[in-house]
Design a protein around this motif. Structure first.
Motif, PDB file in Angstrom:
ATOM      1  N   ASN A 134       0.846  -1.175   0.000  1.00 42.68           N
ATOM      2  CA  ASN A 134       0.000   0.000   0.000  1.00 42.68           C
ATOM      3  C   ASN A 134       0.895   1.242   0.000  1.00 42.68           C
ATOM      4  O   ASN A 134       1.746   1.393   0.881  1.00 42.68           O
ATOM      5  N   ALA A 135       0.725   2.115  -0.974  1.00 42.55           N
ATOM      6  CA  ALA A 135       1.476   3.363  -1.049  1.00 42.55           C
ATOM      7  C   ALA A 135       0.491   4.516  -0.922  1.00 42.55           C
ATOM      8  O   ALA A 135      -0.557   4.534  -1.558  1.00 42.55           O
ATOM      9  N   LYS A 136       0.843   5.481  -0.074  1.00 42.73           N
ATOM     10  CA  LYS A 136      -0.020   6.637   0.138  1.00 42.73           C
ATOM     11  C   LYS A 136       0.833   7.893  -0.002  1.00 42.73           C
ATOM     12  O   LYS A 136       1.922   7.982   0.569  1.00 42.73           O
ATOM     13  N   ASN A 137       0.345   8.866  -0.771  1.00 47.53           N
ATOM     14  CA  ASN A 137       1.082  10.095  -1.007  1.00 47.53           C
ATOM     15  C   ASN A 137       0.169  11.279  -0.706  1.00 47.53           C
ATOM     16  O   ASN A 137      -0.904  11.388  -1.281  1.00 47.53           O
ATOM     17  N   GLU A 138       0.622  12.136   0.192  1.00 43.09           N
ATOM     18  CA  GLU A 138      -0.116  13.364   0.494  1.00 43.09           C
ATOM     19  C   GLU A 138       0.805  14.521   0.155  1.00 43.09           C
ATOM     20  O   GLU A 138       1.852  14.689   0.779  1.00 43.09           O
ATOM     21  N   SER A 139       0.419  15.309  -0.863  1.00 50.15           N
ATOM     22  CA  SER A 139       1.280  16.418  -1.280  1.00 50.15           C
ATOM     23  C   SER A 139       0.467  17.674  -1.534  1.00 50.15           C
ATOM     24  O   SER A 139      -0.746  17.628  -1.717  1.00 50.15           O
TER      25      SER A 139
END
Length: 141
Positions: A134-139
């Motif tokens: 699971n990859a999560k990106n908050e930008s």
């Protein structure tokens, strides 16, 4: 792929250094069965990233040990292991945080050297299969 291999090797080394609890029958028997659990600390080794943070995970599974002689045995394990990493980034275009969670099924085959009643040295190879990622990106811009 090389980064995942490095992550797995580093995390496995750290796992061996972490306190672990094992519930098993007495060691004077030829064959022992038990439950194993412990903590992992893992991270990714990435280029061009200044702020890498490790993640604490766990491993849980079953073990079987065959005692060959009094102080030597072979131990097989089947473990469910969680690993991952967190990266903070800030560049000219974006800043944010990326989190990676990896779940593995690991099968170590270890030689066990019994030093005394409470201290053992375990060494050997293992095979791992990724079960979930699971990859999560908050930008933000």
């Amino acid at each position: 792929m090389k980064k995942i291999l490095n992550l797995t090797m580093a995390a496995s080394f750290i796992v061996l250094m972490q306190p672990q609890s094992t519930i098993a029958q007495e060691n004077d028997q030829l064959l022992n069965f038990g439950i194993k659990g412990g903590l992992n600390y893992s991270w990714l080794n990435l280029d061009d990233v200044d702020d890498e943070k490790g993640k604490i995970g766990y491993h849980l599974g079953v073990i079987t040990r065959i005692n060959i002689v009094e102080n030597l045995g072979v131990q097989g394990e089947l473990l469910y292991t969680t690993k991952g990493s967190k990266v903070d980034y800030d560049n000219a275009l974006f800043n944010g945080e990326a989190t990676l969670r990896l779940n593995y099924l690991e099968i170590p085959v270890l030689v066990v050297f019994k030093i005394n009643e409470t201290i053992n040295i375990h060494a050997g190879p293992f095979v791992s299969f990724i079960v979930d990622a699971n990859a999560k990106n908050e930008s933000s811009v």
